[in-house]
Write an enzyme that holds these catalytic residues in place. Structure first.
Site, PDB file in Angstrom:
ATOM      1  N   HIS A   1     -43.530  13.123 -28.093  1.00  0.00           N
ATOM      2  CA  HIS A   1     -43.977  11.851 -28.669  1.00  0.00           C
ATOM      3  C   HIS A   1     -42.830  10.969 -29.140  1.00  0.00           C
ATOM      4  CE1 HIS A   1     -43.688  12.179 -33.192  1.00  0.00           C
ATOM      5  NE2 HIS A   1     -43.532  13.452 -32.899  1.00  0.00           N
TER       6      HIS A   1
ATOM      7  N   CYS B   1     -41.979  12.530 -41.728  1.00  0.00           N
ATOM      8  CA  CYS B   1     -42.399  13.856 -42.181  1.00  0.00           C
ATOM      9  C   CYS B   1     -42.150  14.049 -43.669  1.00  0.00           C
ATOM     10  CB  CYS B   1     -41.671  14.941 -41.399  1.00  0.00           C
ATOM     11  SG  CYS B   1     -39.894  14.945 -41.677  1.00  0.00           S
TER      12      CYS B   1
END
Length: 378
Positions: free
Chosen positions: A197, A321
């Site tokens: 991705h 993240c």
């Protein structure tokens, strides 16, 4: 403007995936009928596409759910096998959180872990690295392109230093694969983590490159049916893997052209910002960086407040993240930014579908918002 977090899927990738989401829905592990054969063929094609990108052999590519799983598999798996003979792991303070967390897990398991600092420009001190690798070192893990500040480490020299001491070399290439030239032999890379991705492919799929030599024997981290030649059990996802392969093929063909275009775009964007904001601080080496990344600290402006005032722009203050973790970026702290500078940082990422018109508009919005906030504080 946040291509480091993820990339939009290329329409050509979706086209490659569609057959495996509809008519070709078989399980690649079903070896007795055509549905299984079709699905297995998709894996074979993609495995060859990924291997070709980095000069590897097809049997050295193992599909995973992404780079996080691949990083866990590399660090924990290698140390579990080789840690008794060589109980030392070397990594870097600016690595992705999943590498640092995996290294911490290895430390809890009783292995020695060295986390090296970086220079103020974000690059690794190679002399320090060389001194840290001993005959007890099993693995050296150094990220190729940093996910926050975009700096590109000298993988060829890192690989050479590791090989000279008999240690394995792993690199987290999630932000590098398909963007910069990678060659596992020339760079002496033994293990490499990849994520689809980040290169216009689907989320939920990645790979671990593992050199086909006895020294890279590792302990699988998932038990099950023995898929991926026993390295990563679990039914593979042919549609995701096919998309990953197609994204890799496209990136390989367009790599140099895309890097040059993004370099020109980002240079124009940076000049426009600097003209109105001369005190802008660039985080990370000015030139040894991925051309699609710009990380800047804006003196006198809180990054979170700025982001709240520019909802029209998709930007971030650090790694996606780590967005749930309070406090300034550990990557920026590692390069010597103080808390105020780190909290004023923005990560700007552009990519394949970014236009110059969008960049001009983004620069205007950003400059206006910064000047307005500074005006309020006067």
């Amino acid at each position: 403007m946040d291509y480091q977090a993820t990339t939009p899927m290329d329409p050509r990738v979706l086209d490659a995936m569609m057959p495996y989401l509809t008519a070709m829905y078989g399980n690649p592990h079903s070896s007795t009928h055509v549905y299984g054969w079709q699905a297995e063929a998709a894996l074979d094609i993609a495995r060859a596409q990924v291997a070709t990108m980095v000069g590897a052999r097809e049997e050295e590519i193992f599909f995973t759910s992404g780079a996080t799983e691949a990083n866990n598999l590399a660090l924990k798996g290698i140390m579990d096998v080789w840690g008794k003979k060589r109980p030392h792991l070397v990594t870097v303070a600016t690595e992705h959180k999943c590498v640092l967390s995996s290294a911490a897990a290895c430390a809890r398991a009783g292995y020695d872990v060295t986390v090296l600092p970086v220079r103020p420009d974000g690059l690794l001190d190679l002399d320090m690295l060389e001194k840290s690798i001993t005959d007890r070192t099993a693995l050296v893990s150094v990220m190729a392109v940093n996910n926050e500040i975009g700096v590109v480490q000298d993988l060829t020299k890192v690989g050479s230093l590791a090989r000279a001491k008999g240690a394995l070399f792993h690199t987290d290439a999630a932000q590098a694969f398909g963007k910069i030239a990678l060659d596992v032999d020339a760079m002496q890379i033994d293990l490499m983590s990849i994520s689809a991705h980040k290169l216009y492919g689907p989320k939920g799929v990645g790979a671990l490159y593992k050199r086909a030599v006895p020294a890279t024997a590792l302990t699988p981290q998932m038990n099950g049916g023995g898929q991926e030649r026993g390295i990563r059990s679990g039914t593979q996802a042919p549609a995701l893997v096919a998309g990953f392969g197609k994204a890799t093929e496209i990136a390989g063909k367009e790599l140099n052209q895309e890097a040059a275009r993004l370099g020109e775009f980002m240079a124009c964007f940076k000049r426009k910002l600097a003209a109105s904001l001369p005190d802008l601080i660039v985080n990370g080496h000015e030139t040894e960086r991925w051309t699609g990344n710009l990380n800047v600290s804006i003196p006198g402006v809180d990054g979170d407040l700025l982001l709240a005032n520019i909802r029209a722009l998709a930007l971030s203050s650090g790694a996606a993240c780590a967005s749930a973790v309070s406090g300034p970026s550990y990557v920026l702290q590692a390069i010597g930014r103080n808390e105020r500078e780190a909290r004023s940082a923005l990560r700007i990422g552009i990519g394949r579908f970014t236009t110059m018109e969008e960049l001009d508009e983004a620069a205007n919005i950003l400059i206006d918002a910064i000047l307005e906030i500074r005006g309020r504080s006067v």
